[in-house]
Design an enzyme around this catalytic site. Sequence first.
Site, PDB file in Angstrom:
ATOM      1  N   LYS A  31      77.275  43.373  19.630  1.00  0.00           N
ATOM      2  CA  LYS A  31      78.435  42.900  18.861  1.00  0.00           C
ATOM      3  C   LYS A  31      78.156  42.945  17.361  1.00  0.00           C
ATOM      4  O   LYS A  31      78.986  43.402  16.570  1.00  0.00           O
ATOM      5  CB  LYS A  31      78.779  41.468  19.271  1.00  0.00           C
ATOM      6  CG  LYS A  31      79.869  40.811  18.434  1.00  0.00           C
ATOM      7  CD  LYS A  31      80.108  39.369  18.834  1.00  0.00           C
ATOM      8  CE  LYS A  31      79.182  38.394  18.149  1.00  0.00           C
ATOM      9  NZ  LYS A  31      79.740  37.834  16.905  1.00  0.00           N
ATOM     10  N   ASN A  32      76.987  42.453  16.963  1.00  0.00           N
ATOM     11  CA  ASN A  32      76.678  42.346  15.543  1.00  0.00           C
ATOM     12  C   ASN A  32      76.376  43.689  14.889  1.00  0.00           C
ATOM     13  O   ASN A  32      76.259  43.770  13.663  1.00  0.00           O
ATOM     14  CB  ASN A  32      75.508  41.385  15.326  1.00  0.00           C
ATOM     15  CG  ASN A  32      75.868  39.953  15.637  1.00  0.00           C
ATOM     16  OD1 ASN A  32      77.037  39.582  15.630  1.00  0.00           O
ATOM     17  ND2 ASN A  32      74.868  39.140  15.940  1.00  0.00           N
ATOM     18  N   ARG A 102      84.213  35.252  11.235  1.00  0.00           N
ATOM     19  CA  ARG A 102      83.604  35.451   9.923  1.00  0.00           C
ATOM     20  C   ARG A 102      83.310  36.919   9.634  1.00  0.00           C
ATOM     21  O   ARG A 102      83.283  37.341   8.480  1.00  0.00           O
ATOM     22  CB  ARG A 102      82.317  34.626   9.832  1.00  0.00           C
ATOM     23  CG  ARG A 102      81.691  34.584   8.456  1.00  0.00           C
ATOM     24  CD  ARG A 102      80.716  33.450   8.332  1.00  0.00           C
ATOM     25  NE  ARG A 102      81.378  32.166   8.448  1.00  0.00           N
ATOM     26  CZ  ARG A 102      81.850  31.488   7.408  1.00  0.00           C
ATOM     27  NH1 ARG A 102      81.760  31.985   6.200  1.00  0.00           N
ATOM     28  NH2 ARG A 102      82.430  30.328   7.584  1.00  0.00           N
ATOM     29  N   CYS A 126      82.404  30.717  14.090  1.00  0.00           N
ATOM     30  CA  CYS A 126      81.685  29.559  14.597  1.00  0.00           C
ATOM     31  C   CYS A 126      81.370  28.572  13.481  1.00  0.00           C
ATOM     32  O   CYS A 126      81.159  28.953  12.335  1.00  0.00           O
ATOM     33  CB  CYS A 126      80.367  30.002  15.241  1.00  0.00           C
ATOM     34  SG  CYS A 126      80.579  30.855  16.813  1.00  0.00           S
ATOM     35  N   ARG A 131      78.077  28.977   5.094  1.00  0.00           N
ATOM     36  CA  ARG A 131      77.800  30.413   5.155  1.00  0.00           C
ATOM     37  C   ARG A 131      78.664  31.075   4.088  1.00  0.00           C
ATOM     38  O   ARG A 131      79.611  31.789   4.382  1.00  0.00           O
ATOM     39  CB  ARG A 131      78.130  30.959   6.555  1.00  0.00           C
ATOM     40  CG  ARG A 131      77.287  30.361   7.637  1.00  0.00           C
ATOM     41  CD  ARG A 131      77.750  30.763   9.023  1.00  0.00           C
ATOM     42  NE  ARG A 131      77.687  32.190   9.274  1.00  0.00           N
ATOM     43  CZ  ARG A 131      77.895  32.736  10.463  1.00  0.00           C
ATOM     44  NH1 ARG A 131      78.160  31.987  11.503  1.00  0.00           N
ATOM     45  NH2 ARG A 131      77.844  34.029  10.627  1.00  0.00           N
ATOM     46  N   PRO A 132      78.360  30.832   2.823  1.00  0.00           N
ATOM     47  CA  PRO A 132      79.243  31.297   1.757  1.00  0.00           C
ATOM     48  C   PRO A 132      79.222  32.810   1.606  1.00  0.00           C
ATOM     49  O   PRO A 132      78.281  33.490   2.008  1.00  0.00           O
ATOM     50  CB  PRO A 132      78.661  30.625   0.507  1.00  0.00           C
ATOM     51  CG  PRO A 132      77.217  30.433   0.833  1.00  0.00           C
ATOM     52  CD  PRO A 132      77.162  30.147   2.302  1.00  0.00           C
ATOM     53  N   ASP A 134      79.140  34.069  -1.295  1.00  0.00           N
ATOM     54  CA  ASP A 134      78.645  34.251  -2.660  1.00  0.00           C
ATOM     55  C   ASP A 134      77.817  35.520  -2.819  1.00  0.00           C
ATOM     56  O   ASP A 134      77.965  36.267  -3.793  1.00  0.00           O
ATOM     57  CB  ASP A 134      77.784  33.049  -3.083  1.00  0.00           C
ATOM     58  CG  ASP A 134      78.597  31.778  -3.231  1.00  0.00           C
ATOM     59  OD1 ASP A 134      79.825  31.841  -2.990  1.00  0.00           O
ATOM     60  OD2 ASP A 134      78.019  30.735  -3.568  1.00  0.00           O
ATOM     61  N   ASP A 315      70.221  33.357  16.315  1.00  0.00           N
ATOM     62  CA  ASP A 315      71.187  33.534  17.396  1.00  0.00           C
ATOM     63  C   ASP A 315      70.589  33.286  18.779  1.00  0.00           C
ATOM     64  O   ASP A 315      71.326  33.252  19.772  1.00  0.00           O
ATOM     65  CB  ASP A 315      71.794  34.944  17.350  1.00  0.00           C
ATOM     66  CG  ASP A 315      72.961  35.040  16.388  1.00  0.00           C
ATOM     67  OD1 ASP A 315      73.332  33.998  15.808  1.00  0.00           O
ATOM     68  OD2 ASP A 315      73.501  36.136  16.210  1.00  0.00           O
ATOM     69  N   VAL A 337      67.772  28.824   9.171  1.00  0.00           N
ATOM     70  CA  VAL A 337      68.754  29.811   8.732  1.00  0.00           C
ATOM     71  C   VAL A 337      70.114  29.169   8.469  1.00  0.00           C
ATOM     72  O   VAL A 337      70.693  29.320   7.392  1.00  0.00           O
ATOM     73  CB  VAL A 337      68.874  30.959   9.756  1.00  0.00           C
ATOM     74  CG1 VAL A 337      69.947  31.953   9.334  1.00  0.00           C
ATOM     75  CG2 VAL A 337      67.525  31.662   9.905  1.00  0.00           C
ATOM     76  N   ARG A 407      83.446  35.524  22.740  1.00  0.00           N
ATOM     77  CA  ARG A 407      83.281  36.301  21.510  1.00  0.00           C
ATOM     78  C   ARG A 407      82.044  37.192  21.566  1.00  0.00           C
ATOM     79  O   ARG A 407      81.944  38.146  20.793  1.00  0.00           O
ATOM     80  CB  ARG A 407      83.185  35.373  20.299  1.00  0.00           C
ATOM     81  CG  ARG A 407      84.466  34.597  20.021  1.00  0.00           C
ATOM     82  CD  ARG A 407      84.332  33.697  18.802  1.00  0.00           C
ATOM     83  NE  ARG A 407      83.822  34.462  17.676  1.00  0.00           N
ATOM     84  CZ  ARG A 407      82.754  34.117  16.965  1.00  0.00           C
ATOM     85  NH1 ARG A 407      82.071  33.030  17.253  1.00  0.00           N
ATOM     86  NH2 ARG A 407      82.364  34.859  15.956  1.00  0.00           N
TER      87      ARG A 407
END
Length: 427
Positions: A31-32, A102, A126, A131-132, A134, A315, A337, A407
């Site tokens: 998925k990632n 996200r 999630c 989890r900006p 930036d 994860d 993390v 997901r």
Amino acid sequence: MENKGENKLPEKIIIRGGKKLSGTINVQGAKNAALPVMAAAILLKNASLTLSNVPDLYDIRTMCDLLRNLGASVEFEGHSMRISVPEKLNTETPTDLVRKMRASSLVLGPLVARWGHALLPLPGGCVLGSRPLDFHLKGLSKMGADIELKNGAVSASSGRLNGASVTLDYPSVGATENIMMAATLAAGTTCIENAAKEPEIVNLADVLRLMGADIKGDGTERIVIIGREELSSASGYIIPDRIEAATYMMAGVITGGDVTLKGIEEKCMEAILNKMRDAGAEFAVTGDSVSVRVSSNGLKGISVKTLPFPGFPTDTQPQIMALLSVADGTSIVNESVFDSRLLHINEFKKFGARIEMQDNVAIITGVKKLNGTVVHSSNLRAGAALIIMGLAAEGETTVCDLQHVWRGYESLGEKLRTLGADIEFED
């Protein structure tokens, strides 16, 4: 299958635990890896990207819908996907889709690079703490994008982006991907320092190279991209999902079974395999297959700290915590993390797990057995971990709020039943 995107997804899984999981299953595409590669199609114009080994997941379907809303054509059948991109795209992303996950933020860099503008509502997904975006925005700004935050959305605009030297304060996977994609069409050379090294980064770079991008250094902390005027049609492959593989491995070990995963890349999973060995798992590797079972000495407590790749992945933190809840002795799990990725601990305790918290460190004292209960999933990986505990627990367990789990896990019920789990789903 029970989790196809076009059907209503079950909200609960009922598990009658205590059965040893044994058998062989195939590992899904990652998925990632698939999500950023799909977003990379936006870099094309009057061209297409064909992908194989794409997992059929809720998040993948959401990204399909997002790309279609932007104006691309997406065909998705089996595990093959074709994304066709016209001359022009919309550059405003729909709020309802973006806030579902996200990973929607991955369209930001490609949209700005190809079309000169993007409007992105702040994405959802999630609940894992801060989890900006930036890092993403600073990188694009350094490349010449004009960034504004207003009314809960990010507005980015530019002429052609310029190559730049971008040093990330943290090796963010999403920021590395966004900047790398944007840089493929920027004028000049972009250098990303302190880049993320995850296998999913390498998969994205491999597909971008097939599209004509000039990228070197992916998989290291320094990635160099020389921008092109345009990219072209290509066919790419999505790597196996190391997180899904680890989840089923841990399910096999906690139940005292013997599980074989086919289609795995062992080198991508070294940190996971090493920690599982430390905890008492035994592995046999044959080609692209890995078999796992618990050693005759049983499980024992260990220390785990989540870190960016090649460290132990965040994860798989909830899953290994589930495993360690029945290990002999004391385990320490340090989540370094995400600052809110230990929210599942109260649900773990409902099984009888003994866990204490000190900031972002969990101290786990192993118990002899877990008891079935009713629990609620707070996020994707926590949901998977609760299912793992239910499989090992005595009696019946109900895991609610499965929308998170869909997901990231394709054919979950089919695979668990193949391994001998006694489960059923409820709406």
